[in-house]
Write a protein that holds these residues in place. Structure first.
Motif, short mmCIF file in Angstrom:
data_model
loop_
_atom_site.label_atom_id
_atom_site.label_comp_id
_atom_site.label_asym_id
_atom_site.label_seq_id
_atom_site.Cartn_x
_atom_site.Cartn_y
_atom_site.Cartn_z
N GLN A 124 0.99 -1.68 0.03
CA GLN A 124 0.03 -0.21 -0.07
C GLN A 124 0.98 1.57 -0.12
O GLN A 124 0.81 2.19 -0.78
N GLU A 125 2.85 1.23 0.83
CA GLU A 125 2.71 2.32 0.69
C GLU A 125 3.61 2.64 -0.28
O GLU A 125 3.63 3.58 -0.87
N GLN A 126 3.80 1.61 -1.56
CA GLN A 126 4.17 1.56 -2.20
C GLN A 126 3.97 2.55 -3.60
O GLN A 126 3.83 3.00 -4.50
N ALA A 127 2.29 1.88 -3.10
CA ALA A 127 1.05 1.99 -4.12
C ALA A 127 1.14 3.49 -3.69
O ALA A 127 0.91 4.41 -5.12
N LEU A 128 0.89 3.80 -2.90
CA LEU A 128 0.92 5.51 -2.85
C LEU A 128 1.66 6.33 -3.26
O LEU A 128 1.54 7.27 -3.25
N ALA B 73 1.43 6.15 -6.78
CA ALA B 73 0.05 6.49 -7.69
C ALA B 73 0.30 8.24 -8.75
O ALA B 73 1.10 8.86 -8.20
N GLN B 74 0.18 8.15 -9.76
CA GLN B 74 -0.23 9.16 -10.38
C GLN B 74 -1.63 10.02 -9.91
O GLN B 74 -2.71 9.39 -10.51
N PRO B 75 -1.61 11.30 -10.16
CA PRO B 75 -2.75 11.62 -9.95
C PRO B 75 -3.30 11.49 -11.33
O PRO B 75 -3.39 11.58 -12.33
N PHE B 76 -5.28 11.13 -11.57
CA PHE B 76 -5.75 10.35 -12.64
C PHE B 76 -7.00 11.47 -13.01
O PHE B 76 -7.71 11.88 -12.01
N ASP B 77 -7.16 11.92 -14.13
CA ASP B 77 -8.15 12.77 -14.38
C ASP B 77 -9.61 12.45 -14.97
O ASP B 77 -9.03 11.83 -16.49
N PRO B 78 -10.68 11.43 -14.60
CA PRO B 78 -11.39 10.87 -15.57
C PRO B 78 -12.02 11.72 -16.58
O PRO B 78 -12.13 10.47 -17.88
N ASP B 79 -11.69 12.84 -16.82
CA ASP B 79 -12.32 13.97 -18.15
C ASP B 79 -11.23 13.43 -19.18
O ASP B 79 -12.02 13.93 -20.21
#
Length: 80
Positions: free
Chosen positions: A57-61, A64-70
């Motif tokens: 979980q720490e590695q994923a955080l 992680a890259q911000p994701f814009d559904p638009d």
């Protein structure tokens, strides 16, 4: 290795299963041991994964890259 049952309770349970199933003592004991071994392996795997989960979980955080559904749609609202 021979096994000697020294428990009247276990002996009685084994006899009840023999009568209910028509199977022999060796088959009943073998099946019970195989089931318990499977259960213990599942528990061991769950404990190992539970211990690894916080690290994952720490590695994923961290990655992680911000994701814009638009970003999935064009100006007309269609998939791009």
């Amino acid at each position: 290795m021979a096994v000697s049952i020294k428990s009247p309770r276990v002996d009685a349970l084994l006899e009840q299963l023999r009568q209910l199933t028509g199977r022999g003592s060796t088959e009943i004991v073998r099946d019970a041991l195989e089931l318990e071994l499977q259960r213990q392996r599942r528990l061991s795997r769950r404990r190992r994964l539970a211990a690894e989960l916080p690290v994952l979980q720490e590695q994923a955080l961290e990655t992680a890259q911000p994701f814009d559904p638009d970003s999935l749609y064009d100006e007309q609202g269609l998939p791009s």
